[in-house]
Design an enzyme around this catalytic site. Sequence first.
Site, mmCIF file in Angstrom:
data_model
loop_
_atom_site.group_PDB
_atom_site.id
_atom_site.type_symbol
_atom_site.label_atom_id
_atom_site.label_comp_id
_atom_site.label_asym_id
_atom_site.label_seq_id
_atom_site.Cartn_x
_atom_site.Cartn_y
_atom_site.Cartn_z
ATOM 1 N N LYS A 281 0.846 -1.183 0.000
ATOM 2 C CA LYS A 281 0.000 0.000 0.000
ATOM 3 C C LYS A 281 0.888 1.242 0.000
ATOM 4 O O LYS A 281 1.822 1.352 0.788
ATOM 5 C CB LYS A 281 -0.887 -0.023 1.236
ATOM 6 C CG LYS A 281 -2.001 1.011 1.248
ATOM 7 C CD LYS A 281 -2.918 0.761 2.447
ATOM 8 C CE LYS A 281 -4.098 1.696 2.449
ATOM 9 N NZ LYS A 281 -5.008 1.405 3.582
ATOM 10 N N GLU A 367 -18.862 -6.140 11.074
ATOM 11 C CA GLU A 367 -19.785 -5.374 11.900
ATOM 12 C C GLU A 367 -20.768 -6.262 12.658
ATOM 13 O O GLU A 367 -21.135 -5.955 13.799
ATOM 14 C CB GLU A 367 -20.560 -4.381 11.026
ATOM 15 C CG GLU A 367 -19.726 -3.213 10.514
ATOM 16 C CD GLU A 367 -18.950 -3.523 9.247
ATOM 17 O OE1 GLU A 367 -18.207 -2.647 8.781
ATOM 18 O OE2 GLU A 367 -19.092 -4.664 8.733
ATOM 19 N N ARG A 395 -25.325 -2.969 8.136
ATOM 20 C CA ARG A 395 -24.933 -4.358 7.931
ATOM 21 C C ARG A 395 -25.180 -5.219 9.168
ATOM 22 O O ARG A 395 -25.118 -6.448 9.094
ATOM 23 C CB ARG A 395 -23.447 -4.420 7.560
ATOM 24 C CG ARG A 395 -23.041 -3.420 6.506
ATOM 25 C CD ARG A 395 -21.598 -3.561 6.105
ATOM 26 N NE ARG A 395 -21.409 -4.694 5.229
ATOM 27 C CZ ARG A 395 -20.245 -5.058 4.725
ATOM 28 N NH1 ARG A 395 -19.158 -4.383 5.029
ATOM 29 N NH2 ARG A 395 -20.140 -6.094 3.920
#
Length: 627
Positions: A281, A367, A395
């Site tokens: 990244k 979640e 969610r």
Amino acid sequence: MSILENIRSPRDVKALPTADLDGLASEIREFLIHAVSRTGGHLGPNLGVVELAIALHRVFESPKDRILWDTGHQSYVHKILTGRQDFSKLRGKGGLSGYPSRAESEHDIVENSHASTALCWADGLAKAQHVQGSRDHVVAVIGDGALTGGMAWEALNNIASARRRPLVIVVNDNGRSYGPTVGALADRLCVLRATDGYERFLAEARDLIQSAPVVGGPLYESLHGAKKGLKDAVAPQGLFEDLGLKYLGPVDGHDIRSVEAALRRAKRFHGPVVVHCLTEKGRGHTPALEHEKDRFHAIGVMDPYTCAPLEPAAGPSWTEVFGAEMLSLGAERPDLVAVTAAMLHPVGLGEFAARFPDRVWDVGIAEQHAVTSAAALATAGLHPVVALYATFLNRAFDQLLMDVALHRCGVTFVLDRAGVTGADGPSHNGMWDLSLLQVVPGLRIAAPRDATQLRVQLREAVEVTDAPTVLRFPKETVGKDLPASGRAGQMDLLRRGSVPDVLVVSVGVMAPVALAAAELLAERGTGVTVVDPRWVKPLDPALVPLAARHRLVAVVEDNCRTAGVGVAVGQALRDAGQDVPLRNFGIPEEFLAHAKRGEVLADVGLTPVEIAGRISVALEGAGERGT
């Protein structure tokens, strides 16, 4: 001559000589650094997938082959390679979306930017192609962080049983989601990524075999994709192969030739294959690599050379105010703990985690698990604060309803990025929480209007031990405090009208808009009282008699008008037998295009001028009915 300026479609990428590929990758990185610095956006993730995106478009035939990007914020390179190089208004009104967008290109298949869903899409698309007799491929690129989501493993459970469906799963493994990937899965991938024996074996084999004349290259490719028995000698591959999935890798995700070779082998298999690519990244941009917290995951407008922000914040953000108050509460209450889902720093829990490392849990992009785990923490005598983006709580609605509320657990949910977020587009607007949560028995919702109220209401929320509480606030910087001029029950009076013409019920951060609209109406001789309920569920009983004394009630909220606070106020009035006219001002029931928050609010009519004008018209109608 620039290589990139001649790339208008994947066909141009395929036509490039191999010798030009590294040059193309360098030009794309340079383009990204300058273009995204001008607009803001997800820089670090895209710097990490340059070679991977190039290889994908050289091996597969998009859009005939479906290429899916899980989460989607790492699709900028894909956009560039599919003819979208005008980044001048990226994430701005009328410009490119920061995520895949079907309206932009036939090469964009899935535009939902919530994580861990791409494998489910891939499974369904592959099944449909099998039924239709197609032998085209489906390719899903999923980051290692998104593999912490349960949906990804539900999909893998089904994909593994599909022996003859041509489906390629590319694991973009950079060890991070927003920050470092957490959990046992991350540890297992780390073994695959960093096993000394495997890396040493590959390095020595590469040097030795590639030096062989004529046969060196093909022989190395064959060795690199060797069968399970050879790879098991130096690194455990069981994570995927025990599910019945063919596994190729790990592959250096920044070596285009190696990635192409692995993808071509996967394409020939005509069944589900995992290609494990190791990427970095922020690749190629030293400031990003040195920014350990998030590797420039998402940046604001900044100087591309110094990385200094060009639009400095006008004050502290709502997130920063919350984080500071959590730190204070943590010092006062040893029972206070925190839970988040791969968003430790974005939701303001970084300092809390540094101070109380044993009292905070980042569960990854999970979640549902976060919410039910919090219910158990509360049952055991702690008070968990679950900090999420508002849109991501969608969610875990079932878990909030059946695990938290049904069991009357004292869990506080802090919803960052509530209301209109703007630039991140329709999937990131937190415009549904006030509607969804209205149906949860016993739950209480606080909507602070300023920093002081955020601090006060957070403290009120964590005092509740027998029911869930919710605190919601937006993405923007906090404006000045708006002190109350009096109280009505437990509500704050922000403005008292000279005559009882209109009662404006202002929800949270819409207070400045409501007050400005009230001033415009007052200039026309209309008496307007503005009240902030503070807690919008349940509504204060004092609201009904206050409303009954006015000719018109208006509710202003930055939530979907359907089933929101305005509807709840109307229901309360009807239940009390009050027929006072009511007008709701909120977000229409539609997905909102990306733009700045102020532009979106203007587009949906949530401005002082629009609200004042519509209230005036409504008052005229109310007067006519009363004669």
